[in-house]
Structures are given as C-alpha cells and as structure tokens.
Design an enzyme around this catalytic site. Structure first.
Site, PDB file in Angstrom:
ATOM      1  N   ASP A 207      -5.350   6.153   0.884  1.00  0.00           N
ATOM      2  CA  ASP A 207      -6.237   7.206   0.486  1.00  0.00           C
ATOM      3  C   ASP A 207      -7.566   6.972   0.889  1.00  0.00           C
ATOM      4  O   ASP A 207      -8.234   5.943   0.939  1.00  0.00           O
ATOM      5  CB  ASP A 207      -6.026   7.041  -1.043  1.00  0.00           C
ATOM      6  CG  ASP A 207      -6.833   8.428  -1.477  1.00  0.00           C
ATOM      7  OD1 ASP A 207      -6.432   9.622  -1.562  1.00  0.00           O
ATOM      8  OD2 ASP A 207      -7.632   7.997  -2.553  1.00  0.00           O
ATOM      9  N   GLU A 265       2.671  -8.847   9.394  1.00  0.00           N
ATOM     10  CA  GLU A 265       3.629 -10.141   9.257  1.00  0.00           C
ATOM     11  C   GLU A 265       4.915  -9.637   8.636  1.00  0.00           C
ATOM     12  O   GLU A 265       6.095 -10.653   8.393  1.00  0.00           O
ATOM     13  CB  GLU A 265       3.106 -10.943   7.885  1.00  0.00           C
ATOM     14  CG  GLU A 265       1.849 -11.576   8.187  1.00  0.00           C
ATOM     15  CD  GLU A 265       1.207 -12.277   7.055  1.00  0.00           C
ATOM     16  OE1 GLU A 265       1.706 -12.646   6.100  1.00  0.00           O
ATOM     17  OE2 GLU A 265      -0.149 -12.551   7.018  1.00  0.00           O
TER      18      GLU A 265
END
Length: 547
Positions: A207, A265
């Site tokens: 956002d 990751e």
C-alpha cells in the site's frame, strides 16, 4: 520439472490474473454483518472458477478500523472481526489446494495511533522508539512544521499534547507515518513481513509504496502551476501542491532492495506496489521495478479514472513501455478506492453489460498482469448510498463534494433470493442494493450471455494464448476511437481491435497484416472481417491470429 516450466513457475506473477477481495464485504460466516476469513474460504471455489491465478486480500490485521483496516495496530495478528490466525492458515491452505496464490495487503507507510510502537514513541524522552515516527517541533507561532497536506484533507501534521510536538500523517490523524530514516523501523517492519512469509503467503501488495520516506529537512512543497493560476478545481487541499518532499524520496529505492532481498529468501514470492504519484507515476513505477532487485511489478491509477478512450489507453500503455525497460506493470480498472468502472465508463443510453464485457476483453489483451475487483465479474455498478449509511471517513468528511469510497465497497451478492444477497444473515455493514441482488452469482451462473460467463470465457482464452499472457505489444494507427495493437510471443501473433465509440467504425487491414483466423470473444459486439476491412460496431471487439 523442465527448466522452462520451473522458470515460468518462479515468475507466476508475470501476466497473472489477480482477484482483489475486500474481506469486510465478501462473505459473512457469523451473522454479525461483516465479512470474515472463514467466509472467504467458503467462497474460494467461485474465485477459482473464474480462472484466477492469485488473490489479493485487503487488510485483515488487528485495527481500530478508523480507515477500514488500513490503520494497523498489530502487524502479526488477525482482527477478531475477521477471525483468528488459525482461520488465516485455513484460508491459505484452501487457496493453495485450489491452485491460487495468496497476496496480502502490507500497510507499512503508517500504523494506527493505537499501535504499541506509537504509544511508546509519543512518550518521547529516552523512549527506545522516540524516533520511530515523524515528529517535529512547532514553528515559533505554534503552526505546523511545514505546508505538507494530508491526502484526506487539511495539514499533514497533528499536534500531540503528550509529546508537545507535531507528528506527520499522510492520511488520517489516526494513521501516523513511520520514520523510515530509522534503520530500526525498517528492521521491525521487515520482521513482520517475514512472519507472514513463514505462514505461507505468496506475495504482498504494498500500500502507498512511494510514501515510505519523507524529506529529512521537511522542506515545503511548491504549489502546482494550476493553483497559482487559480485554475485548480481540486476538492481537497492535497491536490494544490506538487509533492516533491513528502513522498517518492530517493532513499526508498534502497529500502525496496532490502524488501526484495527478504522476499528472495523464499521461493516463488512476489510483490506489487501501489504507486500514486500524479504526473510522475510512470517514472516512479520504472524506478521501483527495474533491475530485478526491487519490486516485481507496480500499478498506477492511470486506468482507474474517468477517461475512457482509445487514445487514453494507448497513451498510458505506450508511456509505460517507453519508460520501463525491464519492469512490469499490473493494470486494473476498478478497486476498493475508486468508482466502479461500469459506472465511470457507461455513457447515457449504453448497456452496462456491454461496457463490462468490452472492458474485460480489453484488460485481458493488454500487456502486463491484470487485477480484478470483487463484483466486477457480475457487472456491478457503483452503489448510491445515503449520507447516513456512509462508513468511509473520506466521504463523511467531504460530503457531498466527495461521496467517499463506500459505493464500491458494498457486499458481494451470491444468491438473489437470499437475505442480503447471501452475504450475511445479519444487518450488513453497508446496504446491499436491490439492483446488485438482481446480478447475483446464482442468477448469472449458467447464463451463457451473462457478464460472469464472459469473464470466465475471456480469462480462459487469455490463458490459452501465450502472446496475451507475456507477449510484446505493438500499436497500429487507427482513426477515430479505435484501439489497434498486435501481441506477439513464441511465433504467435494476435491482432486486437477495440472500438470505444458509441457508433460503428471500420478499420482497414494494413498491407503487411493478414488475418488467418478470427478468435471468438465473449462480447456483445464482435467485429466482422469483409474484404480487408474490419467492421466494428459500437463497443465492438476483434481478436484474430495473423500471419
């Protein structure tokens, strides 16, 4: 898995179809009038039936709900009105069982003023979090530190009597801005992102992604030229300024790299950023998605406004293609913050269903990923609400000049004959218009000419053509309000034509283009090829394979 397939799976987001769910308005499972996570889980089969690749779930975090969940008080928990963490885990499991990715709305530019971080920060003094938010002294006359304005109107500064300083808020005063110049703040926010990655989410919608950093020196924003000239017709004070110093600061690029490093990751994760940056949106989108070390994609508000023309769409897409060398865009026509596009774009005398079908055909043919908003697959229009029904703070404050966002947030309609359209057995948090009930899912299921059937057919067609999912785009000249372009990939070339006009139009095939096979689109008005000329009725579309 073959190398090519593994690469495509890792880049599932490129050309994907995303479906935005507004949790409060999707499905209520408890009868309290508000939607919840269990309700969403129960209705996921409908989403999967559309041919969707991923869900974007608007905020469900613990919140006082001053801005409907975009004011987060705990980034690691579900608000009780939506359920529990166990309910969220069940939702993830069901989405994955149905082959759907799950993207959650990460709201980190600001928190709620009820967040424990802000409570500690406002104490000031030797507090460990004293510098976690944007604080500044008053001017000698007691006024705000600078001229920055809130997007929700009025100064972007609120005086705090406890700390005896002003704090910054780009939105409501109940949404204080976090201080991203403090590395500890970045670390803490990234830890909350890791929390949801560990719970199995596939990505994040960030956002207000360009609002993270502010100017360290708190320099004033200059006025817009239109404001100086007295020609600015803005309805809020925010639109009087050129926002050079309160957002889109260069430091954000390094944070986005940190965010991407965390994302990487975990296998096959992605992020899409919301960029609201006025005339600089495309440059910002290019910067945030380039290099393969920041966001996978962003979207802007370019196609979320009232403009509905071939020239506007071509201008937006070409500007993106010219500005962004290696980035990716996500196009949308509707979301929870704007008037539904069927209402924005249907002209007097036109059939809204025809506009809805034309719009999804166009969206499915554009280069980029695409995002749908719940209910648009039913052709829902903007709900007209009375002032006393409003829940949006923006509409409540600025009525009637601004009606707010509640008109696009009314509940989803599932069964026409059921109480409240099948959304809830209790009083819904927003009214369910009768006109929406008449368009319920059970009414349109099985109707081959319904808007819902068109969505399913067109999204299935998009999946069958690699050129539409990830191919290049090349625009062709066309007179009037006709949009013409070619999509190409892996030896497949498709001609796409759209007549935005309210009258018939013709388009002559160029000498170097030969249509080998027309491809049927589930729209009300299809183009017809006759002796090298494509006849396009009003709101007509044509898709064809070319040599």
């Amino acid at each position: 898995m073959a190398a090519g397939n593994a690469e495509r799976e890792a880049e599932w987001w490129r050309g994907c179809v995303i479906y935005q769910i507004y949790p409060r308005s999707f499905q209520d499972s408890t009868g309290d009038g508000s939607g919840d996570l269990k309700g969403i889980t129960a209705r996921l089969a409908h989403v999967a039936s559309l041919g969707i690749d991923a869900i974007w779930l608007s905020p469900f975090f613990k919140s006082p709900m001053a801005d409907m969940g975009y004011d987060v008080s705990d980034y690691r928990d579900v608000d009780p009105m939506f359920g529990t963490l166990e309910d969220f885990d069940a939702l993830v499991a069901e989405a994955h069982r149905l082959g759907l990715k799950l993207i959650i709305d990460q709201v980190i530019s600001h928190s709620s003023d009820k967040h424990e971080w802000f409570v500690e920060s406002r104490a000031g003094g030797d507090s460990a979090k004293a510098d976690w938010y944007v604080w500044a002294d008053a001017k000698p006359d007691g006024s705000a530190p600078n001229n920055w304005q809130s997007l929700f109107g009025g100064p972007a500064w609120e005086w705090d009597a406890t700390r005896r300083q002003y704090y910054m808020h780009n939105f409501l005063a109940a949404q204080p801005d976090l201080n991203f110049h403090n590395p500890e703040v970045q670390d803490a926010l990234l830890d909350t992102v890791r929390f949801w990655l560990e719970r199995g989410v596939d990505g994040f919608r960030l956002d207000t992604v360009n609002y993270y950093f502010h100017d360290r020196w708190l320099r004033d924003n200059p006025p817009l030229a239109a404001s100086v000239a007295g020609t600015n017709g803005a309805t809020t004070t925010y639109a009087f300024q050129e926002h050079l110093f309160d957002k889109t600061r260069p430091e954000n690029l390094d944070f986005l790299k940190r965010f991407r490093a965390l994302l990487d990751e975990y296998p096959d994760r992605a992020a899409v950023g919301e960029v609201g940056d006025e005339d600089r949106s495309l440059q910002t989108l290019a910067a945030y998605t380039s290099g393969g070390d920041k966001l996978q994609m962003c979207y802007t508000f370019d196609l979320l406004g009232p403009q509905f023309s071939a020239a506007h769409v071509r201008g937006c897409v070409e500007a993106f293609e010219n500005a962004v060398a290696d980035g990716w865009v996500c196009w949308a026509f509707s979301n929870h913050d704007v008037v539904r596009h069927v209402s924005r774009w249907t002209r007097p005398g036109e059939n809204p269903d025809a506009v809805a079908k034309f719009s999804i055909a166009l969206l499915a043919c554009l280069r980029g990923s695409i995002c749908l908003y719940q209910g648009e697959e039913l052709g829902l229009d903007e709900a007209e609400l009375a002032y006393e029904d409003l829940r949006d703070p923006l509409g409540i404050r600025f009525w009637p000049g601004v009606k707010g966002r509640d008109g696009c947030r009314t509940p989803m309609v599932w069964e026409a004959g059921a109480e409240n359209g099948g959304f809830s057995t209790g009083k819904p948090w927003l009214p369910v218009p009768q006109a929406h009930r008449d368009r319920a899912v059970d009414v349109q299921n099985g109707e081959e000419r319904s808007v819902l059937a068109a969505y399913r057919s067109i999204l299935a067609l998009r999946k069958r053509h690699a050129a539409l999912v990830g191919g290049s785009i090349r625009f062709l000249d066309a007179e009037g309000d006709v949009l013409a372009f070619v999509r190409e990939r892996d030896g497949e070339s498709l001609l796409c034509l759209f007549n935005f006009a309210g009258a018939d139009a013709g388009w002559a095939l160029p000498p170097d283009i030969a249509v080998v096979e027309p491809i049927e689109l589930a729209v009300d008005a299809g183009g017809v090829l006759d002796e090298g000329v494509l006849a396009l009725p009003a709101l007509g579309c044509f898709l064809g394979r070319i040599a």
